[in-house]
Structure formats: structure tokens, C-alpha cells
Design an enzyme around this catalytic site. Sequence first.
Site, PDB file in Angstrom:
ATOM      1  N   ARG A  51       5.783   2.618 -34.099  1.00  0.00           N
ATOM      2  CA  ARG A  51       7.763   2.545 -35.012  1.00  0.00           C
ATOM      3  C   ARG A  51       8.094   2.525 -36.128  1.00  0.00           C
ATOM      4  O   ARG A  51       7.121   1.104 -36.599  1.00  0.00           O
ATOM      5  CB  ARG A  51       8.481   2.069 -33.681  1.00  0.00           C
ATOM      6  CG  ARG A  51       8.432   2.893 -33.000  1.00  0.00           C
ATOM      7  CD  ARG A  51       9.297   1.400 -31.871  1.00  0.00           C
ATOM      8  NE  ARG A  51       9.180   1.598 -30.186  1.00  0.00           N
ATOM      9  CZ  ARG A  51       9.993   1.487 -29.403  1.00  0.00           C
ATOM     10  NH1 ARG A  51      10.239  -0.169 -29.106  1.00  0.00           N
ATOM     11  NH2 ARG A  51       9.637   1.230 -27.785  1.00  0.00           N
ATOM     12  N   ASP A  53      10.520  -1.064 -38.400  1.00  0.00           N
ATOM     13  CA  ASP A  53      11.595  -0.817 -39.115  1.00  0.00           C
ATOM     14  C   ASP A  53      12.933  -0.373 -39.466  1.00  0.00           C
ATOM     15  O   ASP A  53      11.941  -0.116 -40.562  1.00  0.00           O
ATOM     16  CB  ASP A  53      11.789  -2.493 -38.676  1.00  0.00           C
ATOM     17  CG  ASP A  53      11.392  -3.228 -37.346  1.00  0.00           C
ATOM     18  OD1 ASP A  53      11.135  -2.227 -36.542  1.00  0.00           O
ATOM     19  OD2 ASP A  53      10.617  -4.280 -37.538  1.00  0.00           O
ATOM     20  N   ARG A 198       5.009  -8.265 -41.921  1.00  0.00           N
ATOM     21  CA  ARG A 198       5.334  -9.110 -42.258  1.00  0.00           C
ATOM     22  C   ARG A 198       5.224 -10.613 -42.161  1.00  0.00           C
ATOM     23  O   ARG A 198       5.212 -11.274 -43.442  1.00  0.00           O
ATOM     24  CB  ARG A 198       6.865  -8.357 -42.052  1.00  0.00           C
ATOM     25  CG  ARG A 198       7.141  -6.847 -42.332  1.00  0.00           C
ATOM     26  CD  ARG A 198       8.025  -6.447 -41.639  1.00  0.00           C
ATOM     27  NE  ARG A 198       9.110  -7.229 -42.206  1.00  0.00           N
ATOM     28  CZ  ARG A 198      10.727  -7.244 -41.009  1.00  0.00           C
ATOM     29  NH1 ARG A 198      10.694  -5.960 -40.766  1.00  0.00           N
ATOM     30  NH2 ARG A 198      11.780  -8.086 -41.952  1.00  0.00           N
TER      31      ARG A 198
END
Length: 247
Positions: A51, A53, A198
Amino acid sequence: MKRVKCTISYDGTHFSGYQIQPNRRTVQGLLEDTLSAVHKGERVRVTASGRTDAGVHANGQVFHFDTPLTIPEEKWPVVLNTRLPDEMVIKEAQYVPEDFHARFSVKRKEYRYRVYTAQSRSPFLRHYALHHPYTLSVDDMKKAAEHLIGEHDFTSFCSAKTEVEDKVRNLQRITITEQEGEIIFSFTGNGFLYNMVRILVGTLLEAGSGSLRSEDLKDILEAKNRNQAGKTAPPHGLYLWKVEYGE
């Protein structure tokens, strides 16, 4: 039924992430709607390598689906791209063995993160790179990154919201390069935790600014505590760059 593997690029700015969600515009939702239209209304499920975001982009996301149609593999991108919005494009498609799995067959992934360091903001980069107009030492960030390479428990670099229990991952390569006013971080590994890249970027930026010493990265890893690492960099600078499946 035949299994089709597709590689897709997309601009994640106006998507609520990859995974399908009720009443939200998602990459998976658009792909499944498009494939269902091609299959005359029959619902077709897609499975991706992972996935992304909301706001995160992809250069080389991979997904697969099963089909009874006999469309030549080189025609699948044409068939799908004529129906997909401009911010998405199928780069290639091929028939693969039925035991291929876009998620479970992955050998390694590469993520990239873009940072631009100009003093003034760019309206053209606001959705595609983090603006960080402060002095950074690339050498210090490279030294700090050396402590992250290899197999480690990356609990400190994972969102506390994750439900994954095993947080050991093998980060095989990190490169940090400067080019035309940008710093590009590249991370290659066998798997990544939720928000891991991140958080790694946010922490390395602190090392580059002098807020952390390069050797502090080793202590942060060993702490296995999310509060010890740096801030989570925003999503818009992140790209799922490449997914590899071995030979």
C-alpha cells in the site's frame, strides 16, 4: 483464468492512498472499477506489492489480477490507459505463472524521497518534494545512514499505530545524492514498515542539520522506541520507485 502482472506509475496527490476505502478516491478502487468495465461489469480484484498512503507517489508499483480474457499482454496497457485518468499510467503488463503473487513474491523494494533546499518555495514542487530551506551536510547524513544498513529491528523507525509484531527488516542499501538543488534519498530493502521510510528521512535530516550525531543513529535503533527517532517526513516527497521479484 490467466494471471496478469502490471507495473503502474501514479501521482498520489489526489488519492486517499492505494487501498480501497468507502467513499474515497483510491488507486485500487479506480483500477478495479476500470478492470470491471473491461470485463463487462464483472468485479475484478487486484493485489498490489503493498500500500501507499495518501499523497505518496509511485514510479513502479506492481499489481496482479486474474482474467478469462484473451487480450495479448502488450495490449493490456493500451486497454487500461485509455480508461484511466491522466495521473495514472500502466507502464507494462505481462502474463505470469498462477503462483506469482504481487505481494508475497517480492524480493526487494526501492523507495525514494525528494527534498529541495532552495530558499524560496516552488509552486511546481509543492506536491512532489519536501521543501527544506536549511543547511544540510550530505556527508553527515551518509555517515549516519551507515548505521541503518543491514538487518535490524526497526521499531524506532515505525509508526506506533502499526499492528505488525515482527519489526526486523533488512535494509540493503541507502544512497543520498545531490542534484540540481535537490537531495534524493534512496532506500532498498526486503520490506518496509508503516511510515518507516518517512521516519528514516526525518531522522537523517536531523543528522544533516547537526541536531543528531551520526553515531546517535545506532543508539536510536537499539532503543526500539519510536520517540527516540526524528519526525515523520510528509508523504508528498515519497515515491515507491521499484519492486523486484528476483530472476
